[in-house]
Design an enzyme around this catalytic site. Structure first.
Site, PDB file in Angstrom:
ATOM      1  N   ASP A  12       0.828  -1.200   0.000  1.00 11.70           N
ATOM      2  CA  ASP A  12       0.000   0.000   0.000  1.00 11.70           C
ATOM      3  C   ASP A  12       0.869   1.260   0.000  1.00 11.70           C
ATOM      4  OD1 ASP A  12      -2.307   1.442   0.022  1.00 11.70           O
ATOM      5  OD2 ASP A  12      -2.984   0.809   2.001  1.00 11.70           O
ATOM      6  N   GLY A  13       0.356   2.316  -0.603  1.00  9.60           N
ATOM      7  CA  GLY A  13       1.028   3.614  -0.518  1.00  9.60           C
ATOM      8  C   GLY A  13       1.688   4.087  -1.808  1.00  9.60           C
ATOM      9  N   ARG A  16       0.288   7.621  -2.773  1.00 11.84           N
ATOM     10  CA  ARG A  16       0.794   8.710  -1.926  1.00 11.84           C
ATOM     11  C   ARG A  16       2.263   8.990  -2.211  1.00 11.84           C
ATOM     12  NH1 ARG A  16      -1.342   5.955   3.267  1.00 11.84           N
ATOM     13  NH2 ARG A  16      -1.930   4.458   1.668  1.00 11.84           N
ATOM     14  N   ARG A  25      -0.139   8.700 -10.318  1.00 10.46           N
ATOM     15  CA  ARG A  25      -0.172   7.490  -9.500  1.00 10.46           C
ATOM     16  C   ARG A  25       0.582   6.316 -10.127  1.00 10.46           C
ATOM     17  NH1 ARG A  25      -3.765   7.268  -5.511  1.00 10.46           N
ATOM     18  NH2 ARG A  25      -4.046   5.054  -5.827  1.00 10.46           N
ATOM     19  N   HIS A  29       3.191   3.080  -8.910  1.00  9.96           N
ATOM     20  CA  HIS A  29       3.046   1.640  -9.153  1.00  9.96           C
ATOM     21  C   HIS A  29       4.300   1.073  -9.812  1.00  9.96           C
ATOM     22  CE1 HIS A  29      -0.948   1.964  -7.741  1.00  9.96           C
ATOM     23  NE2 HIS A  29      -1.470   2.512  -8.815  1.00  9.96           N
ATOM     24  N   SER A  57      -7.263  -5.562  -5.971  1.00 11.77           N
ATOM     25  CA  SER A  57      -8.450  -6.142  -5.344  1.00 11.77           C
ATOM     26  C   SER A  57      -9.645  -6.046  -6.294  1.00 11.77           C
ATOM     27  CB  SER A  57      -8.769  -5.409  -4.041  1.00 11.77           C
ATOM     28  OG  SER A  57      -9.278  -4.119  -4.330  1.00 11.77           O
ATOM     29  N   ASN A  60     -10.613  -2.580  -6.581  1.00 13.55           N
ATOM     30  CA  ASN A  60      -9.734  -1.687  -7.347  1.00 13.55           C
ATOM     31  C   ASN A  60     -10.214  -1.442  -8.779  1.00 13.55           C
ATOM     32  OD1 ASN A  60      -6.619  -2.817  -5.785  1.00 13.55           O
ATOM     33  ND2 ASN A  60      -7.942  -1.085  -5.250  1.00 13.55           N
TER      34      ASN A  60
END
Ligand code: FPP
Length: 232
Positions: A12-13, A16, A25, A29, A57, A60
């Site tokens: 996760d993260g 951010r 974003r 990744h 997920s 997602n």
């Protein structure tokens, strides 16, 4: 030092991390993919037998279309690009999740890499892709009900039998679950399988997660007393 047989990670993260750099974003990744490489290599080196990674997920799919597209392309590229590394390091690759939502191109790459690496024995790397815990429980319940119907009688059902219907059948439950970026929740991950898993959280964002953080998680795991509901 005991090495967990199965480590699972909620990575996760990435978003951010990208925002902190003033980037989109997908940039996060891509950096996260490099962490996957480092962590996979380290886990294989220290003797972890199963490493499962929550890559995407079922929820997602509701993200912006360009992010989803970029992530799927990243997965596809990795499956093709990392084949030789997996073969060289004797790593078996598996994907677990709801295949119904995956594109035919991605499915073909998954089948190919799973087949190519099927004989590898050092460690199994499992990508949890289009996965959710509730989906897994439901598909298991549906398949069991279908088998009952086909048998024309009530079939006996115990924990081991039910587990054999889960998408993770044959894979031991995670011993240690790591979640990065400071979030402390299960987020519809392996709900059944994490019944006795030790959880470890870190504020570190996934693209910044390094071997030393993994080591810290394993050190912490070694301090825990796993009692499985019993008294020592
Ligand atoms: C969570 O960060 C991360 C994801 C939803 C995707 C995980 C994917 C990778 C690490 C890269 C691809 C992996 C492979 C194996 C090719 P987030 O986007 O939820 O971050 P945020 O909470 O900061 O927004």
């Amino acid at each position: 030092m005991a090495i967990p047989q199965h480590i699972s990670i909620i990575m996760d993260g990435n978003g951010r991390w990208a925002r902190q750099q003033g980037k989109i974003r997908l940039f996060g990744h891509k950096a996260g993919k490099e962490t996957v490489r480092e962590v996979t290599t380290e886990c294989a080196k220290i003797g972890v037998r199963y490493l499962s990674l929550f890559a995407f997920s079922e929820e997602n799919w509701n993200r912006p279309a360009d992010e989803v597209k970029g992530l799927m392309e990243l997965m596809l590229k990795s499956m093709i690009g990392e084949r030789d590394t997996m073969m060289k390091n004797n790593i078996r690759f598996r994907v677990i999740g709801n295949y119904a939502h995956l594109s035919e191109t991605l499915l073909e790459a998954i089948r190919q890499l799973e087949a190519d690496t099927a004989g590898n024995t050092r460690m199994t790397l499992i990508l949890m892709l289009s996965y959710s815990g509730k989906w897994d429980l439901l598909q298991a319940a549906r398949r069991f009900a279908a088998d009952t119907l086909a048998a024309g009688r009530e079939l006996p059902l115990d924990e081991d039998t039910f587990a054999s219907y889960l998408a993770t059948a044959g894979i031991p439950d995670p011993d240690l679950l790591i979640r990065t970026s400071g979030e402390q929740r299960i987020s519809n991950y392996m709900l059944w399988q994490c019944a006795y898993t030790e959880f470890w959280y870190t504020p570190v964002l996934w693209p910044d997660f390094r071997t030393k953080d993994l080591q810290q998680a394993i050190d912490e795991f070694n301090k825990r007393q796993r009692r499985y509901g019993k008294v020592e």
